[in-house]
Design an enzyme around this catalytic site. Structure first.
Site, PDB file in Angstrom:
ATOM      1  N   GLY A  51       3.178 -60.755  23.956  1.00  0.00           N
ATOM      2  CA  GLY A  51       3.950 -60.257  22.815  1.00  0.00           C
ATOM      3  C   GLY A  51       3.229 -59.030  22.303  1.00  0.00           C
ATOM      4  N   GLU A  52       3.173 -58.899  21.015  1.00  0.00           N
ATOM      5  CA  GLU A  52       2.443 -57.778  20.419  1.00  0.00           C
ATOM      6  C   GLU A  52       1.310 -58.385  19.591  1.00  0.00           C
ATOM      7  OE1 GLU A  52       2.616 -54.428  20.852  1.00  0.00           O
ATOM      8  OE2 GLU A  52       0.825 -54.673  19.624  1.00  0.00           O
ATOM      9  N   SER A  53       0.086 -58.190  20.045  1.00  0.00           N
ATOM     10  CA  SER A  53      -1.033 -58.918  19.436  1.00  0.00           C
ATOM     11  C   SER A  53      -1.174 -58.630  17.940  1.00  0.00           C
ATOM     12  CB  SER A  53      -2.336 -58.591  20.160  1.00  0.00           C
ATOM     13  OG  SER A  53      -2.539 -57.197  20.197  1.00  0.00           O
ATOM     14  N   CYS A  83      -1.927 -61.921  28.358  1.00  0.00           N
ATOM     15  CA  CYS A  83      -1.666 -60.589  27.825  1.00  0.00           C
ATOM     16  C   CYS A  83      -2.043 -60.486  26.343  1.00  0.00           C
ATOM     17  CB  CYS A  83      -0.223 -60.190  28.103  1.00  0.00           C
ATOM     18  SG  CYS A  83      -0.021 -58.402  28.078  1.00  0.00           S
ATOM     19  N   ARG A 112      -6.767 -52.872  24.444  1.00  0.00           N
ATOM     20  CA  ARG A 112      -5.292 -52.998  24.397  1.00  0.00           C
ATOM     21  C   ARG A 112      -4.646 -51.852  25.151  1.00  0.00           C
ATOM     22  NH1 ARG A 112      -2.897 -52.076  19.296  1.00  0.00           N
ATOM     23  NH2 ARG A 112      -0.917 -52.919  19.982  1.00  0.00           N
ATOM     24  N   ILE A 141       2.481 -56.021  31.771  1.00  0.00           N
ATOM     25  CA  ILE A 141       3.391 -55.329  30.851  1.00  0.00           C
ATOM     26  C   ILE A 141       2.575 -54.825  29.657  1.00  0.00           C
ATOM     27  CG2 ILE A 141       5.493 -55.531  29.466  1.00  0.00           C
ATOM     28  CD1 ILE A 141       6.098 -58.103  31.237  1.00  0.00           C
ATOM     29  N   ARG A 142       2.340 -53.533  29.628  1.00  0.00           N
ATOM     30  CA  ARG A 142       1.481 -52.943  28.579  1.00  0.00           C
ATOM     31  C   ARG A 142       0.259 -53.827  28.335  1.00  0.00           C
ATOM     32  NH1 ARG A 142       2.945 -48.979  25.728  1.00  0.00           N
ATOM     33  NH2 ARG A 142       2.159 -49.684  23.742  1.00  0.00           N
ATOM     34  N   HIS A 182       1.283 -61.910  33.335  1.00  0.00           N
ATOM     35  CA  HIS A 182       2.244 -62.916  32.849  1.00  0.00           C
ATOM     36  C   HIS A 182       2.669 -63.863  33.963  1.00  0.00           C
ATOM     37  CE1 HIS A 182       3.381 -61.107  28.907  1.00  0.00           C
ATOM     38  NE2 HIS A 182       2.931 -60.018  29.481  1.00  0.00           N
ATOM     39  N   GLU A 184       3.942 -66.710  33.753  1.00  0.00           N
ATOM     40  CA  GLU A 184       5.060 -67.583  33.353  1.00  0.00           C
ATOM     41  C   GLU A 184       6.408 -67.074  33.848  1.00  0.00           C
ATOM     42  OE1 GLU A 184       3.452 -65.538  31.368  1.00  0.00           O
ATOM     43  OE2 GLU A 184       4.887 -64.508  30.075  1.00  0.00           O
TER      44      GLU A 184
HETATM   45  N1  GLN Z   1       0.539 -54.387  24.406  1.00  0.00           N
HETATM   46  C1  GLN Z   1       0.602 -55.692  23.796  1.00  0.00           C
HETATM   47  C2  GLN Z   1      -0.466 -55.854  22.718  1.00  0.00           C
HETATM   48  O1  GLN Z   1      -1.224 -54.989  22.486  1.00  0.00           O
HETATM   49  C3  GLN Z   1       0.458 -56.797  24.824  1.00  0.00           C
HETATM   50  C4  GLN Z   1       1.631 -56.772  25.750  1.00  0.00           C
HETATM   51  C5  GLN Z   1       2.029 -58.121  26.300  1.00  0.00           C
HETATM   52  O2  GLN Z   1       1.647 -59.166  25.798  1.00  0.00           O
HETATM   53  N2  GLN Z   1       2.880 -58.078  27.285  1.00  0.00           N
HETATM   54  O3  GLN Z   1      -0.542 -56.840  22.086  1.00  0.00           O
END
Ligand code: GLN
Length: 223
Positions: A51-53, A83, A112, A141-142, A182, A184
């Protein structure tokens, strides 16, 4: 709680909650979504999805979960972070926001969004220590990578080739595991199985889960 079918919570504030739950269940665990402290009390292990930490960190505070989760991790709760979950478990985070919290359950320094714009999302076949039957299809993913590890941390995987070759993307410290990728979403449940096995052996120990060992941090650069 039984040792054969441990109860694993999936932090359900953001991310692939459903996918993690079904992978864990395929690997033999019972799962519950965790949004409240009392749900956290029921689990033998916890998964922190991507997600987005920075957002998850804010939501942990809003849901009054930050301190309870820290306390349980401190007491040795097995955890797996994917992630953003890896970022949240780290002891230090580079390139994050000033107010972002992390849980300090893994003695690692992560960066990050480390792979940069050119390759900010990609897939590769990744050999992972402890997983037999060939490499894992790893989807990034990012994603973050790990730049330093403490002496108690085992590196489980590094990027095999390409511009990020050698970067550390999976680690383990006792009952805490983290991957930059990921698993999952691929239908390959081996990482989840590894975590379920980790939770099983932690819950089977006489006297329960051992307190997480605190050692003087001796971080060394990796990757
Ligand atoms: N870029 C996201 C973060 O900094 C992590 C991306 C992800 O969980 N797929 O939290």
């Amino acid at each position: 709680m039984t040792t054969t079918s441990p109860t694993i919570g999936v932090l359900a504030l953001q991310g692939d909650v459903r996918e993690h739950r079904s992978a864990l269940e395929a690997a033999g665990a019972r799962t519950i979504p965790v949004r409240r402290e009392r749900e956290l009390d029921e689990v033998d292990g916890i998964v922190l999805p991507g997600g987005e930490s920075t957002t998850v960190s804010r939501l942990l505070r809003v849901f009054d979960l930050l301190e309870p989760l820290r306390t349980r991790l401190e007491a040795g709760l097995p955890a797996y972070g994917s992630c953003a979950g890896m970022i949240l478990l780290a002891s230090r985070v580079l390139d994050t926001t000033d107010d972002a919290e992390h849980l300090d359950a893994l003695d690692i320094v992560v960066r990050r969004n480390a792979f940069g714009r050119q390759v900010d999302s990609f897939e590769t076949d990744l050999p992972v220590t402890g997983l037999d039957d060939g490499p894992v299809r790893a989807v990034f993913i990012r994603a973050p990578w790990v730049e330093e590890v403490g002496s108690g941390v085992e590196v489980l995987a590094t990027v095999p080739d390409g511009p990020a070759a050698g970067r550390v993307v999976a680690v383990r410290q006792g009952a805490v595991i983290a991957t930059s990728f990921h698993p999952e979403i691929t239908g390959d449940h081996r990482v989840h199985r590894l975590f379920v096995e980790t939770v099983r052996s932690a819950t089977r120990r006489p006297g329960g889960i051992p307190q997480r060992e605190r050692v003087e941090s001796t971080l060394r650069p990796v990757g």
